[in-house]
Design an enzyme around this catalytic site. Structure first.
Site, PDB file in Angstrom:
ATOM      1  N   GLU A 103       0.852  -1.196   0.000  1.00 36.31           N
ATOM      2  CA  GLU A 103       0.000   0.000   0.000  1.00 36.31           C
ATOM      3  C   GLU A 103       0.888   1.247   0.000  1.00 36.31           C
ATOM      4  OE1 GLU A 103      -3.315   0.448   0.053  1.00 36.31           O
ATOM      5  OE2 GLU A 103      -4.097  -1.582   0.402  1.00 36.31           O
ATOM      6  N   HIS A 177      -3.679  -2.889  -8.422  1.00 35.13           N
ATOM      7  CA  HIS A 177      -5.046  -3.228  -8.042  1.00 35.13           C
ATOM      8  C   HIS A 177      -6.010  -3.013  -9.207  1.00 35.13           C
ATOM      9  CE1 HIS A 177      -7.927  -3.228  -4.322  1.00 35.13           C
ATOM     10  NE2 HIS A 177      -8.020  -4.314  -5.051  1.00 35.13           N
ATOM     11  N   ASP A 187      -6.486   2.068  -8.367  1.00 27.85           N
ATOM     12  CA  ASP A 187      -5.141   2.257  -7.847  1.00 27.85           C
ATOM     13  C   ASP A 187      -4.203   1.165  -8.388  1.00 27.85           C
ATOM     14  OD1 ASP A 187      -6.842   0.548  -6.251  1.00 27.85           O
ATOM     15  OD2 ASP A 187      -5.283   0.478  -4.718  1.00 27.85           O
TER      16      ASP A 187
END
Length: 281
Positions: A103, A177, A187
């Protein structure tokens, strides 16, 4: 920067990176892919770490990378985390079951706000000029305002992915993603230099250039680059006739070009040079 993986935990130098254990995880996996995400949250990486460690979130990842390049690990890299959701990669569903999730702190897609601002989904307005926010539209992302990633984030993500790939020869892909959940996720955002990072990480099928630690000379003035790509990643301009030490080489595909690049040391810097511009001894 150099990262390494030992016993499924990441170290930078001799010290482990920050570790905050998430309860949101599953069973043992053999990593075969790395999936990049945006946090789609505030710019404080700790807020994202807190959310991904909250049982109510029912979401997690293996790593969070902050705006200054901070790394927090949330789960061992051989344990599944809940970062992909409904997803498919190369015809395989349940991407969580064979991938590592990273992330990257970024607010995600934003909309125009009064006063030359960009409003994130959580209500915060970011000044467009202060953050270098750009309007982009792509078939995969739609149209919106997007915040660039910092150089520290890009460098950290690339270095982290290299360490993971070195630790797990089973990793054969670096994806996003939006690619594994098309139409549902957007994203990483359109400003992430995906192809450059992918070339640096997945293209590094390194072989000796002309024998180990070979010397070479630049045949023209040439750019020394952070990774093997013709994008905006120049470290230094080397004059014609500069003697360099070749450390390794690899064949990389960038756009439509496939070419051999060389990782070289100049004495002051280490970086990549296009093979066309080197004369190997």
């Amino acid at each position: 920067m150099h990262y390494a993986v030992k016993d499924h935990r990441v170290k930078r130098g001799t010290s482990a990176v920050d570790y905050t254990a998430t309860p949101n995880k599953g069973g043992t996996i053999t990593p075969e892919a790395i999936v990049l995400h945006d946090t789609a949250g505030r710019l404080d990486h700790r807020s994202s770490v807190g959310w991904l460690c909250n049982p109510d979130a029912r979401a997690s990842a293996h790593f969070v990378v902050g705006r200054a390049g901070e790394v927090v690990q949330l789960a061992p890299t051989n344990i599944s985390t809940w970062h992909a959701g409904a997803s498919s990669f190369n015809g395989r569903s349940n991407v969580n079951g064979f991938s590592i999730g990273i992330e990257i702190v970024n607010p995600g897609i934003m909309q125009p706000a009064v006063g030359n601002g960009a409003r994130a989904w959580f209500g915060q307005v970011f000044p467009i000029g202060e953050h270098g926010i750009e309007h982009r539209a792509t078939p995969q992302h739609g149209a919106g305002l997007w915040m660039p990633y910092t150089e520290a984030q890009i460098e950290t993500v690339a270095a982290l992915c290299l360490a993971l790939r070195e630790a797990y020869p089973s990793i054969a892909a670096l994806t996003t993603h939006w690619a594994i959940s098309p139409g549902r996720k957007v994203d990483t955002n359109p400003l992430f230099p995906l192809e450059a990072v992918r070339a640096r990480v997945m293209g590094r099928q390194d072989v000796p250039a002309h024998g180990d630690d070979t010397d070479a000379v630049t045949t023209v003035g040439v750019n020394l680059r952070r990774w093997p790509s013709l994008g905006d990643n120049v470290i230094q301009v080397l004059a014609k006739g500069t003697r360099v030490r070749v450390l390794r080489s690899g064949v990389f595909t960038n756009g439509e070009e496939t070419a051999r690049w060389y990782l070289v040391a100049t004495g002051d810097n280490e970086g990549w040079v296009h093979g066309t511009y080197l004369d190997l001894d």
